[in-house]
Design an enzyme around this catalytic site. Structure first.
Site, PDB file in Angstrom:
ATOM      1  N   ASP A   1      37.746   1.339   2.319  1.00 41.87           N
ATOM      2  CA  ASP A   1      38.816   0.719   1.228  1.00 41.87           C
ATOM      3  C   ASP A   1      38.285   1.062  -0.029  1.00 41.87           C
ATOM      4  OD1 ASP A   1      41.308   0.008   0.546  1.00 41.87           O
ATOM      5  OD2 ASP A   1      41.014  -2.069   1.040  1.00 41.87           O
TER       6      ASP A   1
ATOM      7  N   LEU B   1      40.921  -9.852  -3.562  1.00 40.43           N
ATOM      8  CA  LEU B   1      40.160  -8.522  -3.241  1.00 40.43           C
ATOM      9  C   LEU B   1      40.983  -7.411  -3.446  1.00 40.43           C
ATOM     10  CD1 LEU B   1      37.984  -9.721  -0.024  1.00 40.43           C
ATOM     11  CD2 LEU B   1      37.093  -9.104  -2.339  1.00 40.43           C
ATOM     12  N   ALA B   2      40.396  -6.324  -4.020  1.00 38.30           N
ATOM     13  CA  ALA B   2      41.131  -5.151  -4.522  1.00 38.30           C
ATOM     14  C   ALA B   2      40.418  -4.122  -4.025  1.00 38.30           C
ATOM     15  CB  ALA B   2      41.454  -4.979  -5.997  1.00 38.30           C
TER      16      ALA B   2
ATOM     17  N   GLY C   1      30.612  -7.516   4.428  1.00 39.62           N
ATOM     18  CA  GLY C   1      30.415  -8.790   4.120  1.00 39.62           C
ATOM     19  C   GLY C   1      31.214  -9.742   3.697  1.00 39.62           C
ATOM     20  N   HIS C   2      32.171  -9.101   2.695  1.00 38.14           N
ATOM     21  CA  HIS C   2      33.166  -9.682   1.823  1.00 38.14           C
ATOM     22  C   HIS C   2      34.420 -10.032   2.230  1.00 38.14           C
ATOM     23  CE1 HIS C   2      29.907 -10.060  -1.252  1.00 38.14           C
ATOM     24  NE2 HIS C   2      29.764  -8.552  -1.146  1.00 38.14           N
ATOM     25  N   HIS C   3      34.756  -8.906   2.726  1.00 36.23           N
ATOM     26  CA  HIS C   3      36.089  -8.765   3.311  1.00 36.23           C
ATOM     27  C   HIS C   3      36.284  -9.601   4.571  1.00 36.23           C
ATOM     28  CE1 HIS C   3      36.792  -5.883   0.333  1.00 36.23           C
ATOM     29  NE2 HIS C   3      38.342  -5.945   0.603  1.00 36.23           N
TER      30      HIS C   3
ATOM     31  N   HIS D   1      42.916  -2.579   7.737  1.00 33.37           N
ATOM     32  CA  HIS D   1      41.815  -3.226   7.328  1.00 33.37           C
ATOM     33  C   HIS D   1      41.957  -4.773   7.923  1.00 33.37           C
ATOM     34  CE1 HIS D   1      44.759  -4.338   4.355  1.00 33.37           C
ATOM     35  NE2 HIS D   1      44.434  -3.516   3.382  1.00 33.37           N
TER      36      HIS D   1
ATOM     37  N   GLY E   1      45.393  -8.861   4.839  1.00 31.33           N
ATOM     38  CA  GLY E   1      46.632  -8.410   4.690  1.00 31.33           C
ATOM     39  C   GLY E   1      47.598  -8.501   5.719  1.00 31.33           C
TER      40      GLY E   1
ATOM     41  N   HIS F   1      40.374   4.969  -1.381  1.00 28.59           N
ATOM     42  CA  HIS F   1      41.398   5.265  -2.575  1.00 28.59           C
ATOM     43  C   HIS F   1      40.594   6.027  -3.730  1.00 28.59           C
ATOM     44  CE1 HIS F   1      44.489   2.675  -0.794  1.00 28.59           C
ATOM     45  NE2 HIS F   1      43.532   1.790  -0.534  1.00 28.59           N
TER      46      HIS F   1
END
Length: 383
Positions: A273, A307-308, A248-250, A215, A219, A60
């Site tokens: 992302d 998470l954004a 490692g976060h998503h 992803h 979502g 993005h």
């Protein structure tokens, strides 16, 4: 003009060539050779590996720029040039769910000017939305959600001059099968995500032509023993590609491992992302219309903490999956170059070292750190 790149390894599609030289002729890849003329111009990367430039098919923003700013100069300069420091040489600027007119303006701006990108090349546009559902909206604004409309999409595509290569939607929306049939016949890749869909709904969309999962794990409705949902559908439905954010976060590394075992390295496409804070210091930012706080390696909505997007650099995703023991260096690079390109049907432009193609490549050291990035046979970034 011919230059020869000397290195220990060269990552070709599904093959590693050891030693020798890679010809670069007038900005294009030439042959891999063992012998060169005595007076040849040589760039010596002994002890290093040459790999195709990375391809980010879901991004993005970067370097303070967001695609939805409708700041075409920012995308063509700051974002495009900034991505070279991440190893990315091709990308799909990615929109967020927004109002119809703004999406049309963004499409036209990119469609009219994409060839003027100053660094990494724009190979198409990815529309992430607006045909989603609210249960798994993530950082997408639900006030703009709707059922898919072929007429509406054609208006955006016309504004883009045909540059929209991929669009994501939720399979439980009304009219999905007709929409997917139509746009895939027109060469547009359909991805499934931000969805509370069931196996039945996802299967119908895939049978109509959808081929990518947005992803993975994020979502999307999870897997249970009574309804396998979107996650189970992603595991179960063959010949489809899963986007994967390897920060490692998503996604927990073990969940990444499960996905790779289910789909295979050749059907997992690493993405970032990334939002505008990529390559920037921690602090307050905006993702579309939403305030975001960036800290501790994550970007999260101020309201609710979801998470954004991410601030991941694709080159670091490669290192992560290798360090997690999930892929060899060759497989990791493939998952961040060739596979994303194949998944979006842009592998005729990027993602591989091949004779006659634009000489877009990266140089990696033995620790998989990025040493330099080359575009059209010219070194554009050096660590």
């Amino acid at each position: 003009m011919t230059t020869y790149i000397k290195a220990d390894k060269f990552f070709y599609p599904f093959e590693t060539k050891v030693g020798g030289y890679l010809e670069i002729k007038n900005g294009k890849f030439g042959n891999h050779v063992s012998d060169i003329p005595t007076d040849a111009e040589v760039v010596d990367y002994s002890g290093h590996t040459i790999a195709p430039g990375l391809v980010d098919t879901h991004i993005h923003g970067f370097a303070g720029v967001d695609v939805m700013d409708n700041d075409i100069d920012g995308v063509l300069t700051k974002m495009s040039e900034g991505l070279l420091a991440t190893g990315v040489t091709s990308f799909l600027p990615t929109t967020l769910t927004g109002n119809h007119d703004l999406l049309k303006e963004v499409s036209k701006g990119l469609g009219d000017n994409y060839k003027e990108a100053k660094g990494a090349k724009i190979q198409g546009i990815y529309f992430e939305g607006p045909y989603f559902t609210e249960e798994y909206k993530g950082a997408q604004n639900p006030i703009y959600f709707s059922n898919p409309s072929v007429d509406e999409f054609h208006e955006w595509q016309e504004a883009a001059g045909g540059l929209i290569k991929k669009i994501a939607l939720a399979p439980e929306r009304e009219g999905v099968e007709e929409f997917v049939n139509t746009v895939t016949d027109e060469g547009v890749v359909v991805a499934l995500g931000h969805s509370n869909g069931t196996l039945e709904e996802a299967t119908k969309a895939v049978q109509a032509g959808a081929s990518v999962w947005v992803h993975a794990y994020n979502g999307m409705r999870g897997l249970t023993h009574r309804e396998v949902g979107m996650v189970g559908s992603m595991f179960e439905l063959p010949h489809t590609y899963a986007e994967l954010i390897c920060d490692g976060h998503h996604v927990h590394p073990k969940a990444c491992d499960i996905l790779i075992k289910q789909k295979g390295h050749d059907h997992v496409a690493m993405i970032t992302d990334c939002m505008r804070a990529g390559g920037q210091p921690d602090g307050d930012y905006m993702l579309g219309e939403f305030p975001v706080i960036v800290e501790n390696g994550t970007a999260r909505l101020k309201d609710g903490g979801n998470l954004a997007g991410s601030i991941l650099r694709l080159k670091d995703g490669i290192k992560n999956v290798v360090e997690w023991g999930l892929a060899s260096p060759e497989e990791a690079v493939m998952m961040a170059s060739l596979i994303p390109a194949i998944s979006c049907k842009i592998d005729d432009k990027c993602g591989k070292i091949k004779v006659g193609r634009d000489a877009d490549f990266i140089v990696l050291d033995n620790d998989l750190e990025l040493v330099s990035t080359w575009v059209d046979g010219v070194k554009r970034f050096e660590k």
